[in-house]
Design a protein around this motif. Structure first.
Motif, short mmCIF file in Angstrom:
data_model
loop_
_atom_site.label_atom_id
_atom_site.label_comp_id
_atom_site.label_asym_id
_atom_site.label_seq_id
_atom_site.Cartn_x
_atom_site.Cartn_y
_atom_site.Cartn_z
N LYS A 2 1.03 -1.10 -0.04
CA LYS A 2 -0.01 0.09 0.00
C LYS A 2 0.75 1.25 0.10
O LYS A 2 1.98 1.29 0.55
CB LYS A 2 -0.93 0.02 1.32
CG LYS A 2 -1.92 1.23 1.00
CD LYS A 2 -2.84 0.98 2.80
CE LYS A 2 -3.84 2.25 2.34
NZ LYS A 2 -4.64 2.13 3.55
N THR A 4 0.41 5.73 -0.19
CA THR A 4 -0.46 6.92 -0.06
C THR A 4 0.08 8.05 -0.77
O THR A 4 1.37 8.46 -0.83
CB THR A 4 -0.46 7.40 1.91
OG1 THR A 4 -1.00 6.30 2.26
CG2 THR A 4 -1.57 8.36 1.88
N ASN A 6 -0.22 12.16 -1.07
CA ASN A 6 -0.96 13.54 -0.33
C ASN A 6 -0.72 14.43 -1.31
O ASN A 6 0.51 14.83 -1.68
CB ASN A 6 -0.18 13.76 1.06
CG ASN A 6 -0.90 12.68 1.87
OD1 ASN A 6 -1.91 12.49 2.05
ND2 ASN A 6 0.05 11.90 2.47
N SER A 18 5.18 5.09 1.19
CA SER A 18 4.95 3.43 1.25
C SER A 18 4.40 3.18 2.64
O SER A 18 5.20 3.79 3.61
CB SER A 18 5.89 2.77 0.73
OG SER A 18 7.13 2.75 1.51
N ALA A 19 3.96 2.03 2.81
CA ALA A 19 3.61 1.62 4.27
C ALA A 19 4.59 1.03 4.74
O ALA A 19 4.62 0.97 6.03
CB ALA A 19 2.43 0.78 3.97
N LYS A 24 9.62 9.58 1.98
CA LYS A 24 8.58 10.26 0.99
C LYS A 24 9.30 10.59 -0.35
O LYS A 24 10.59 11.06 -0.47
CB LYS A 24 8.05 11.67 1.80
CG LYS A 24 7.51 11.22 3.06
CD LYS A 24 6.86 12.34 3.72
CE LYS A 24 6.47 12.11 5.08
NZ LYS A 24 5.26 11.96 5.58
#
Length: 140
Positions: A2, A4, A6, A18-19, A24
């Motif tokens: 997973k 994310t 933003n 990443s999880a 970043k």
């Protein structure tokens, strides 16, 4: 797996995370769609994914073969079609290795790394992308 994304600003700058890590990655679009050169473009990330996926396995294989790798640089050149969506049609990877590395072992390792173990290669190739590679070994 997973990740994310933003949105960072009012344009198209995103920060991906990443999880699995707290690292970043900054992603931005082209100036034509409001990008401000604040991160890599998505299709550049695809090239980076192919190169890094292949390189991780290449280095691992060469280490198992007791090859001394002093440095690795990968240049990746992608050709895209002119129509929308502008998908890749061909990608060439140039692995520049430095060290006392046996070129035959490097070539065999690259074949395995790129075409057998790299999941990114398989996804792109399944979509019709022609992927080629070459190895250059410099001893100095």
């Amino acid at each position: 797996m997973k990740v994310t994304l933003n949105r960072v600003n009012q344009a198209v700058h995103f920060e991906g995370e990443s999880a699995s890590t707290a690292i970043k990655i900054h992603i931005d679009g082209s100036p034509e769609i409001g990008g401000e050169s604040l991160g890599a473009r998505p299709m550049e990330l695809v090239l980076m994914a192919l190169g890094s996926c292949s390189a991780l396995d290449l280095i691992n294989i060469l280490k198992k073969q007791k090859q001394e790798i002093q440095d690795v640089k990968i240049e990746i050149d992608g050709k895209r079609r002119d129509a929308i969506p502008a998908v890749f049609t061909a990608i060439h990877l140039l692995f520049k290795l430095k060290g006392p590395i046996d070129i035959e072992k490097a070539n065999k390792a690259a074949e395995l790394a790129v075409k057998k173990y790299c999941s990114v290669h398989d996804m792109l190739a399944a979509g019709g992308v022609q992927i080629s590679y070459e190895i250059i070994v410099a001893t100095e």
